[in-house]
Motif scaffolding. Structure first.
Motif, PDB file in Angstrom:
ATOM      1  N   ILE A 444      49.945 -34.274 -20.666  1.00 47.64           N
ATOM      2  CA  ILE A 444      50.938 -35.284 -21.007  1.00 47.64           C
ATOM      3  C   ILE A 444      50.246 -36.609 -21.333  1.00 47.64           C
ATOM      4  CG2 ILE A 444      52.948 -36.571 -20.196  1.00 47.64           C
ATOM      5  CD1 ILE A 444      53.501 -33.653 -20.761  1.00 47.64           C
ATOM      6  N   GLU A 445      49.203 -36.932 -20.575  1.00 45.78           N
ATOM      7  CA  GLU A 445      48.481 -38.195 -20.821  1.00 45.78           C
ATOM      8  C   GLU A 445      47.853 -38.188 -22.206  1.00 45.78           C
ATOM      9  OE1 GLU A 445      45.093 -40.994 -18.635  1.00 45.78           O
ATOM     10  OE2 GLU A 445      45.524 -38.985 -17.886  1.00 45.78           O
ATOM     11  N   LYS A 450      48.511 -40.857 -27.938  1.00 49.72           N
ATOM     12  CA  LYS A 450      48.577 -40.943 -29.408  1.00 49.72           C
ATOM     13  C   LYS A 450      49.535 -42.010 -29.884  1.00 49.72           C
ATOM     14  CE  LYS A 450      49.762 -36.735 -30.258  1.00 49.72           C
ATOM     15  NZ  LYS A 450      50.069 -35.515 -31.028  1.00 49.72           N
ATOM     16  N   PHE A 451      50.475 -42.409 -29.036  1.00 52.07           N
ATOM     17  CA  PHE A 451      51.520 -43.358 -29.461  1.00 52.07           C
ATOM     18  C   PHE A 451      51.247 -44.797 -28.995  1.00 52.07           C
ATOM     19  CE2 PHE A 451      53.476 -39.184 -29.327  1.00 52.07           C
ATOM     20  CZ  PHE A 451      54.168 -39.143 -30.529  1.00 52.07           C
ATOM     21  N   ASN A 452      50.028 -45.078 -28.493  1.00 50.24           N
ATOM     22  CA  ASN A 452      49.725 -46.430 -28.020  1.00 50.24           C
ATOM     23  C   ASN A 452      49.868 -47.450 -29.137  1.00 50.24           C
ATOM     24  OD1 ASN A 452      49.257 -45.610 -25.414  1.00 50.24           O
ATOM     25  ND2 ASN A 452      47.014 -45.384 -25.673  1.00 50.24           N
ATOM     26  N   ASN A 456      52.639 -50.468 -28.954  1.00 50.17           N
ATOM     27  CA  ASN A 456      52.119 -51.842 -28.921  1.00 50.17           C
ATOM     28  C   ASN A 456      52.679 -52.652 -30.078  1.00 50.17           C
ATOM     29  OD1 ASN A 456      50.600 -51.340 -26.629  1.00 50.17           O
ATOM     30  ND2 ASN A 456      48.775 -50.671 -27.788  1.00 50.17           N
ATOM     31  N   GLU A 457      52.809 -52.016 -31.238  1.00 47.64           N
ATOM     32  CA  GLU A 457      53.342 -52.718 -32.418  1.00 47.64           C
ATOM     33  C   GLU A 457      54.783 -53.159 -32.184  1.00 47.64           C
ATOM     34  OE1 GLU A 457      54.225 -51.757 -37.135  1.00 47.64           O
ATOM     35  OE2 GLU A 457      52.962 -50.409 -35.946  1.00 47.64           O
ATOM     36  N   ILE A 487      58.977 -37.827 -28.507  1.00 51.96           N
ATOM     37  CA  ILE A 487      58.508 -39.190 -28.226  1.00 51.96           C
ATOM     38  C   ILE A 487      58.598 -40.054 -29.482  1.00 51.96           C
ATOM     39  CG2 ILE A 487      56.492 -40.565 -27.525  1.00 51.96           C
ATOM     40  CD1 ILE A 487      55.647 -38.177 -25.771  1.00 51.96           C
ATOM     41  N   ASP A 488      58.240 -39.471 -30.636  1.00 50.05           N
ATOM     42  CA  ASP A 488      58.312 -40.214 -31.896  1.00 50.05           C
ATOM     43  C   ASP A 488      59.748 -40.633 -32.195  1.00 50.05           C
ATOM     44  OD1 ASP A 488      56.991 -41.024 -34.542  1.00 50.05           O
ATOM     45  OD2 ASP A 488      58.614 -39.674 -35.201  1.00 50.05           O
TER      46      ASP A 488
END
Length: 586
Positions: A444-445, A450-452, A456-457, A487-488
């Protein structure tokens, strides 16, 4: 009364009546004959005796000797006699006291003057009054006296003697007739019983055959017509058994065919009543009965089917109709059934077209959506390619920007094609899972890392809970694809300063995954369609990096390939939670 109505009783009664009638007629004829016979015999005998005595009186020299012999002859014949000679009477036997005492009356009775004049007299005299003498049978014969005069010889016999003989004869006839009737009765009953015994056995066999015992046999005890009838009956039983067996086999075969058919079949008689149904047809009738609030046991044709049946019977041609009940769609094709040249009903074939029409709708939507999704990137590729060809972009930065747009659209088309291929393979059940044991915390981590850049944006908090050393056997790439898609979607539909949380929870038989956000949420009426292909909840956000409506459909197929389940909960303004469950492999 039942005996008289039976064949034995009728045959027995017929024989008795016929024999009794014949014996009755024969008895009457015999009685008449013997009555006349005894009278004629008495007349003949007395005449012979009288003639013989007259000859003896004429021939014998000694009159005394002739009279003695005459008396003996009369005694042997149980008769009396008298001789009239020169107006005097000479009695030859005892008796006839009444006549001796009243000779004048007797003289008139025997018509002596007529005999003395040379005539023969034969008569019967019945007692009419006290003055007449006895019931006699009288024969008078003239004879010639030696002196030349005419004398008379009379022979008498009581009529009662003749009648007594006749009565004995009648008694013998009646006894014989009675014995004949009794013997005939016994013989008729025996004969009728013997004749009808095979018929009774045949009746018992026919009763058993009527009850379904087709292997019943009738014993053939004779070689006559009844034996031939028994043989024909046994042959009929065998043929009937074979025919029933063949019909049962055809019925079972037809029943098996009807039961195994995917389409419903209803056979309808001429009055519109249901005769035969198979399971799909019964399901169709149950759905209609439930909609109408009827009892499921009451099989009744829907109104549309009855109207279709009326048209089929009236025009004698095949008809079809579409019927919609409770959101499902059926096509009914009805054909008339004939009995020779007369319509005896109809047969209806019912096909549930709900799934086919749903698939047709999905196919149409698929073509429309793919065309729509491909039209935009193709148009942009075409337009910016023409801009490069026509040298519209002069500066290097403009050319680089146009090339960047062309590259992004080509990536978008590549994602569309790859997702379509993935979905096609999964829907054709050509899904091969590469199962391996995965440590969930690190897995999971790695996925969330991948979405950091995205979080953040948009200044979104992305978090997940860790569980202690939990492992699960999964296809790592496929489950990563599911989590990535969820998640996306959560990040794209969550406003700035929002929160997305990934949770993993161990349950008794597997692991529960969930992805939650506090974004805009999904309308309640859209939730049932969220996992369908090309379905998008927010049509306004369908450009750029937004999806094409295949991600959730692919995610559902992947979870189901792992024998799991996926669900969604959402509320407008409060966010959305996607959850899926993966069972452990035992």
């Amino acid at each position: 009364m039942s005996f008289l109505r039976s064949v034995v009783g009728k045959l027995w009664g017929t024989i008795i009546i016929l024999v009794a009638l014949v014996l009755f007629i024969l008895t009457l004829l015999l009685l008449q004959y013997f009555e006349n016979f005894h009278v004629n015999e008495a007349e003949k005998t007395l005449t012979q005796v009288a003639t013989k005595i007259s000859h003896m009186l004429e021939d014998y020299e000694l009159e005394e000797e002739a009279l003695t012999i005459a008396s003996e002859i009369l005694d042997s014949h149980l008769a009396n006699g008298v001789i009239i000679k020169d107006s005097s009477m000479m009695w030859l036997a005892e008796g006839m006291e009444d006549a001796k005492q009243n000779e004048a009356a007797f003289f008139n009775l025997i018509e002596a003057n007529k005999v003395l004049s040379g005539s023969q007299v034969i008569k019967q005299e019945k007692r009419q009054s006290e003055e007449t003498i006895g019931d006699l049978f009288i024969v008078g014969v003239p004879y010639t006296i030696k002196s030349g005069n005419i004398g008379a010889v009379y022979v008498f016999q009581s009529i009662e003697d003749v009648e007594e003989t006749t009565a004995h004869t009648k008694t013998a006839i009646f006894i014989s007739a009675t014995i004949a009737i009794i013997l005939t009765t016994i013989f008729a009953f025996f004969l009728s019983s013997r004749i009808t015994a095979p018929l009774r056995k045949m009746r018992e066999a026919a009763t058993k055959v009527a009850k379904g015992q087709f292997d019943t046999k009738v014993p053939m005890v004779t070689n006559d017509e009844i034996g031939e009838l028994a043989m024909a009956f046994n042959r009929m039983g065998r043929q009937l058994s074979n025919n029933i067996m063949a019909l049962n086999q055809e019925k079972e075969q037809l029943s098996s065919i009807l039961s195994s058919m995917a389409d419903g079949v209803i056979t309808i008689n001429k009055r519109g009543g249901i005769v035969i149904t198979n399971p799909p047809a019964e399901q169709f009738l149950r759905v209609w009965s439930y909609q109408q609030g009827l009892n499921e046991e009451e099989k009744e044709l829907p109104a549309d089917v009855r109207e279709l049946f009326t048209r089929v019977v009236s025009i004698e041609k095949e008809q079809f109709a579409d019927i919609h009940i409770q959101g499902r769609s059926w096509v009914v094709v009805m054909t008339p059934l004939y009995n020779n040249n007369t319509i005896r009903g109809a047969v209806a074939v019912i096909r549930d077209m709900t799934e086919e029409r749903r698939l047709d709708k999905l196919r149409e939507d698929f073509i429309a959506n793919v065309s729509h999704e491909l039209r935009t990137p193709i148009a942009m590729l075409q337009g910016y390619s023409e801009a490069i060809i026509d040298d519209i972009a002069q500066s290097p930065d403009d050319k680089k920007q146009i090339a960047k747009i062309i590259y992004d659209e080509s990536l978008r088309m590549g994602r569309l094609v790859n997702e379509l291929l993935d979905l096609a393979r999964m829907e054709s059940e050509d899904v091969t899972l590469q199962l391996e044991e995965v440590e969930l915390n690190s897995f999971i981590e790695r996925v969330t890392r991948k979405f950091n850049g995205m979080v953040n944006e948009k200044n979104i908090a992305l978090a997940f809970n860790k569980i202690s050393s939990e492992k699960l056997t999964i296809d790592q790439d496929r489950i990563e694809q599911v989590l990535t898609n969820l998640i996306d979607n959560a990040i794209r539909h969550t406003p700035e300063n929002g929160k997305v949380e990934v949770k993993v929870k161990s349950v008794s038989s597997g692991v529960q995954f969930s992805v939650s956000d506090n974004g805009i949420g999904i309308k309640g009426e859209e939730l049932p369609y969220i996992f369908e292909r090309f379905y998008k909840t927010d049509k306004a956000r369908t450009r750029g990096r937004s999806g094409i409506g295949l991600g959730l459909a692919i995610a559902k197929k992947i979870v189901e390939a792992h024998k799991g389940q996926i669900s969604v909960e959402s509320k407008i303004g409060h966010g959305t939670t996607f959850s899926f469950y993966i069972p452990r492999i035992s």
